[in-house]
Scaffold this motif. Sequence first.
Motif, PDB file in Angstrom:
ATOM      1  N   LEU A 116       3.990  14.809 -15.641  1.00  0.00           N
ATOM      2  CA  LEU A 116       3.144  14.838 -16.151  1.00  0.00           C
ATOM      3  C   LEU A 116       1.370  15.630 -15.412  1.00  0.00           C
ATOM      4  CD1 LEU A 116       3.108  12.027 -18.199  1.00  0.00           C
ATOM      5  CD2 LEU A 116       3.862  14.254 -18.840  1.00  0.00           C
ATOM      6  N   PRO A 117       1.005  16.000 -16.232  1.00  0.00           N
ATOM      7  CA  PRO A 117      -0.117  17.085 -15.014  1.00  0.00           C
ATOM      8  C   PRO A 117      -1.150  15.575 -14.115  1.00  0.00           C
ATOM      9  CG  PRO A 117      -0.109  18.288 -16.891  1.00  0.00           C
ATOM     10  CD  PRO A 117       1.040  16.581 -16.927  1.00  0.00           C
ATOM     11  N   LEU A 118      -1.756  15.676 -13.605  1.00  0.00           N
ATOM     12  CA  LEU A 118      -2.294  14.436 -12.420  1.00  0.00           C
ATOM     13  C   LEU A 118      -4.133  14.769 -13.013  1.00  0.00           C
ATOM     14  CD1 LEU A 118      -1.389  14.139  -9.025  1.00  0.00           C
ATOM     15  CD2 LEU A 118      -0.334  13.327 -11.038  1.00  0.00           C
ATOM     16  N   ALA A 119      -4.262  13.852 -14.456  1.00  0.00           N
ATOM     17  CA  ALA A 119      -5.931  13.140 -13.974  1.00  0.00           C
ATOM     18  C   ALA A 119      -6.761  13.693 -13.483  1.00  0.00           C
ATOM     19  CB  ALA A 119      -5.860  12.194 -14.513  1.00  0.00           C
ATOM     20  N   PRO A 143      -1.018  10.612 -13.256  1.00  0.00           N
ATOM     21  CA  PRO A 143      -0.468  11.301 -14.763  1.00  0.00           C
ATOM     22  C   PRO A 143      -1.268  10.951 -16.055  1.00  0.00           C
ATOM     23  CG  PRO A 143       1.140   9.982 -13.592  1.00  0.00           C
ATOM     24  CD  PRO A 143      -0.172   9.429 -13.465  1.00  0.00           C
ATOM     25  N   ILE A 144      -1.908  12.330 -16.185  1.00  0.00           N
ATOM     26  CA  ILE A 144      -2.176  12.250 -17.428  1.00  0.00           C
ATOM     27  C   ILE A 144      -1.462  11.164 -18.760  1.00  0.00           C
ATOM     28  CG2 ILE A 144      -3.364  13.740 -17.581  1.00  0.00           C
ATOM     29  CD1 ILE A 144      -1.798  15.257 -19.385  1.00  0.00           C
ATOM     30  N   PRO A 145      -2.134  10.294 -20.256  1.00  0.00           N
ATOM     31  CA  PRO A 145      -0.933   9.774 -21.110  1.00  0.00           C
ATOM     32  C   PRO A 145      -0.133  10.967 -21.493  1.00  0.00           C
ATOM     33  CG  PRO A 145      -3.855   9.342 -21.520  1.00  0.00           C
ATOM     34  CD  PRO A 145      -3.295  10.234 -20.229  1.00  0.00           C
ATOM     35  N   TYR A 146       1.228  10.215 -21.895  1.00  0.00           N
ATOM     36  CA  TYR A 146       2.209  11.453 -22.760  1.00  0.00           C
ATOM     37  C   TYR A 146       1.425  12.213 -24.314  1.00  0.00           C
ATOM     38  CZ  TYR A 146       6.404  13.387 -24.411  1.00  0.00           C
ATOM     39  OH  TYR A 146       7.655  13.710 -24.967  1.00  0.00           O
ATOM     40  N   TRP A 147       0.774  11.004 -24.736  1.00  0.00           N
ATOM     41  CA  TRP A 147       0.385  11.540 -26.274  1.00  0.00           C
ATOM     42  C   TRP A 147      -1.141  12.654 -25.731  1.00  0.00           C
ATOM     43  CZ3 TRP A 147      -4.786  11.892 -26.888  1.00  0.00           C
ATOM     44  CH2 TRP A 147      -5.449  11.103 -26.275  1.00  0.00           C
ATOM     45  N   LEU A 148      -1.152  12.683 -24.468  1.00  0.00           N
ATOM     46  CA  LEU A 148      -2.492  14.102 -24.261  1.00  0.00           C
ATOM     47  C   LEU A 148      -2.027  15.177 -24.097  1.00  0.00           C
ATOM     48  CD1 LEU A 148      -5.239  14.424 -24.336  1.00  0.00           C
ATOM     49  CD2 LEU A 148      -5.062  13.825 -22.105  1.00  0.00           C
ATOM     50  N   ASP A 183       0.794  -0.949   0.159  1.00  0.00           N
ATOM     51  CA  ASP A 183       0.105  -0.067  -0.164  1.00  0.00           C
ATOM     52  C   ASP A 183       1.075   1.309  -0.238  1.00  0.00           C
ATOM     53  OD1 ASP A 183      -2.302  -1.999   0.074  1.00  0.00           O
ATOM     54  OD2 ASP A 183      -2.611  -1.447   2.393  1.00  0.00           O
ATOM     55  N   GLU A 184       2.312   1.120   0.999  1.00  0.00           N
ATOM     56  CA  GLU A 184       2.844   2.125   1.438  1.00  0.00           C
ATOM     57  C   GLU A 184       3.125   2.816  -0.427  1.00  0.00           C
ATOM     58  OE1 GLU A 184       5.552   1.415   4.049  1.00  0.00           O
ATOM     59  OE2 GLU A 184       4.216   1.548   5.313  1.00  0.00           O
ATOM     60  N   GLY A 185       3.924   1.338  -1.083  1.00  0.00           N
ATOM     61  CA  GLY A 185       4.770   1.695  -2.280  1.00  0.00           C
ATOM     62  C   GLY A 185       3.397   1.939  -3.701  1.00  0.00           C
ATOM     63  N   ASP A 186       2.167   1.905  -3.672  1.00  0.00           N
ATOM     64  CA  ASP A 186       1.304   1.887  -4.354  1.00  0.00           C
ATOM     65  C   ASP A 186       1.161   3.945  -4.130  1.00  0.00           C
ATOM     66  OD1 ASP A 186       1.070  -0.299  -5.476  1.00  0.00           O
ATOM     67  OD2 ASP A 186      -0.418  -0.551  -4.331  1.00  0.00           O
ATOM     68  N   ASP A 187       0.744   3.772  -3.199  1.00  0.00           N
ATOM     69  CA  ASP A 187       0.637   5.681  -3.113  1.00  0.00           C
ATOM     70  C   ASP A 187       1.526   6.609  -3.798  1.00  0.00           C
ATOM     71  OD1 ASP A 187      -0.402   5.306   0.741  1.00  0.00           O
ATOM     72  OD2 ASP A 187      -1.321   5.230  -0.903  1.00  0.00           O
ATOM     73  N   ARG A 188       2.879   5.862  -3.883  1.00  0.00           N
ATOM     74  CA  ARG A 188       3.861   7.092  -4.746  1.00  0.00           C
ATOM     75  C   ARG A 188       3.681   6.713  -5.722  1.00  0.00           C
ATOM     76  NH1 ARG A 188       7.474   4.893  -0.168  1.00  0.00           N
ATOM     77  NH2 ARG A 188       8.098   3.685  -1.499  1.00  0.00           N
ATOM     78  N   ILE A 189       3.061   7.324  -6.731  1.00  0.00           N
ATOM     79  CA  ILE A 189       2.544   7.767  -8.392  1.00  0.00           C
ATOM     80  C   ILE A 189       4.154   7.840  -9.348  1.00  0.00           C
ATOM     81  CG2 ILE A 189       1.950   8.404  -9.755  1.00  0.00           C
ATOM     82  CD1 ILE A 189      -0.714   9.227  -8.296  1.00  0.00           C
ATOM     83  N   TYR A 190       4.728   6.820  -9.935  1.00  0.00           N
ATOM     84  CA  TYR A 190       5.542   7.059 -10.106  1.00  0.00           C
ATOM     85  C   TYR A 190       5.547   8.077 -12.151  1.00  0.00           C
ATOM     86  CZ  TYR A 190       9.782   5.708 -13.657  1.00  0.00           C
ATOM     87  OH  TYR A 190      10.711   5.544 -14.493  1.00  0.00           O
ATOM     88  N   ASN A 191       6.050   9.071 -11.711  1.00  0.00           N
ATOM     89  CA  ASN A 191       5.828   9.854 -12.818  1.00  0.00           C
ATOM     90  C   ASN A 191       7.141  11.183 -12.763  1.00  0.00           C
ATOM     91  OD1 ASN A 191       4.654  12.293 -14.632  1.00  0.00           O
ATOM     92  ND2 ASN A 191       3.265  13.457 -12.808  1.00  0.00           N
ATOM     93  N   PRO A 192       7.768  10.147 -13.758  1.00  0.00           N
ATOM     94  CA  PRO A 192       9.446  10.862 -13.464  1.00  0.00           C
ATOM     95  C   PRO A 192       9.583  12.731 -14.537  1.00  0.00           C
ATOM     96  CG  PRO A 192       8.940   8.571 -14.948  1.00  0.00           C
ATOM     97  CD  PRO A 192       8.575   9.272 -14.573  1.00  0.00           C
ATOM     98  N   LEU A 193       8.168  12.068 -15.791  1.00  0.00           N
ATOM     99  CA  LEU A 193       7.954  13.447 -16.564  1.00  0.00           C
ATOM    100  C   LEU A 193       7.447  14.166 -15.572  1.00  0.00           C
ATOM    101  CD1 LEU A 193       7.417  11.400 -20.213  1.00  0.00           C
ATOM    102  CD2 LEU A 193       9.343  12.053 -18.742  1.00  0.00           C
TER     103      LEU A 193
END
Length: 504
Positions: free
Chosen positions: A385-388, A393-398, A373-383
Motif C-alpha cells: 500500500l502507498p505510504l501516508a 501504509p494508508i488504510p486498505y479501505w482508503l 527499535d530495529e524491528g519497528d523500523d521494518r514496516i509490515y506492508n504485505p499489500l
Amino acid sequence: MILEEQRFIHEDLERLEQAIADRVAEEPRNLRDRLNRDHEVSHFLNRIEEQSKRLLDIYKDTDGARNKEIQSISTGDQFEEFYRQLDEIKDFHKRYPNEPVENLERAYKRRQLGEGETTGMEVDNLFTGEESYGQFLDLTALHEEYLNLPGVKRLSYVQYLDIFDAFTAPQLPIKRSNKISDRYFKYVGELASYLESFIKKVRPLQDLSKLFASFDDEFEKQWSANEVPGWTEEKAENGTQGPKTEGSGEGIWCADCEREFTNENVYKNHLTGKKHIRAAEARKAAGDSSDRPAPAAGSGIPGAHRLKERAVAEREHRVRSLTQVLSAEREATKINVERKQGMTERERQMELEALLNESEYTGGDRGNDQSDDEGDDRIYNPLKLPLAWDGKPIPYWLYKLHGLGVEYPCEICGNFVYMGRRAFDKHFSEALHIFGLKCLGITSNTNLFREITRIDEALRLWEKLEKDRKKDRDNRDNVVQMEDAEGNVMPERIYLDLQKQGIL
C-alpha cells in the motif's frame, strides 16, 4: 581575575564546538529529534557568538586591566599574588556557600532521553497540534480574522490557503482606500508575524536575518520604482495625483478641491465646474503648484496617506516573500487539510492517538532494547500500500476508495502507468502528456484529446479535425453571392430555392 575569565571562555568555546560536532554526527530518527537537534545547535551557535564578543573585548583591553594583572603576576613575589587571589576565592565562598559550580562538560554533554532529564531545547511547546512539528501551517485563526474583514468573500479554509498571499483583485476584493484601515493593517501584520515565527521555528540554522534583509531591500527597490503590486500611483494633469486601478478610475484625488472621486467620469465633469476653477485659481494665487498625494481621512499632514500605504504595502510584500520560501509547507498543508476533510471523527481520533503514542515512545528509554527499535523500523506492508505522511501504509479501505490498485497506462506518455483514477485524470493537463501530443504533431485543441491514451486514436482524431477545418475553409471560400432584380444579395443556394418556388 581577568586571565581566569579568559581561560574559562576559551574552554567554553572548545566545549561548545565539541557539543555541536557530537550532535551533527548523530542522525536524527524522526522530525521531532531533528528539530530538537537544530534548536540545540542554534542555541550553541548563539552562545559561541556571545562568548567570542566577550573574549575579543578582553583581548582589546580598553581599560588596561588585563595588562595590569599580567604585570602584577610577572613582577614581584609570585606567591604573594597567588595567596592574595586564593584568599579572595575563599572569602567569596564563605559569603556564598551554596553557590553552584558550573560544569561545562555536564552542561553540553549529549544526554540520552532515558536518563530522566530533558534535552536543552524542547520543541514540544513550540508548535501547535495542527502544525505537526513544522510540517504544516496553522492559519485557522487568521482565516477567521480574514472572514471578518469588510467586503471579503466567504471562503473555505482550503480556498483561503490558495489566496492568503494575494492582495490584489480579484483574489482580494478590498478597495485600496479600505486597506489602510486599522483592522486590515492588523490582519496583514499578524499574518506576516506568524510566517516569520514559523520559519524561525522550522529553520533555526538558516541565516534568517540576511533573508529578511533581502526582503526589505527588494521592497525598497520596488517602492522606489513604483512597481509594488496594487500600490502604484500615477500623476494626472491639473495638479492631481491618484492611484492606478484595474479597469476603473477609483481613488482619483483632486488636490485643488481636496476631494477624492471614485469615478473617472465624475472627476472629469468636476474639472469644468465653477467650484473647481475657483479653487484652482485660489491655489495658484497662493503659490502652491506642487502635486500632493491624497491625505488620509482626518489627516492634515501632506503625504500621510502615502506613508500609511507604504506601511501596508511593506507588510504585504513580507507575506508574499515568506510564502514563496514556505511554498512546500503550504502545499503540504493544503493536502493535509483535504485529507482530513475526507476522514471520519473516529479516524481523526485514531490518528491523534497514534501521534501521541509515537511522541511518548520517542521520549522514553530507547537505549534498553535496540532489537525492538530495529524491528519497528521494518514496516509490515504485505499489500504494498502507498505510504501516508507519517511513513505508515494508508488504510486498505482508503486504498480501495480511491482506486489506487487500478492501473491506467498511457501510450502517449511513453507507456507510463498511472495508479488510480485521480492521477490518471490529472495527467492529461500535465507537461508529459502535452509534450507527447506535440511529438505527434498535435499542437492545438489538446482538451479534445482527453481520455485518449493510444497513439493511433489520437492521430485519427487529429486527421478528422484537420479535414473538418479544411472543409470549413473551402466552404467559406466558395460561397457564391446572387442578386435578384430588386438588388437583394443572398447565397446561391437560397437564390435557387426561391427561384424554384416562383418567388423571384
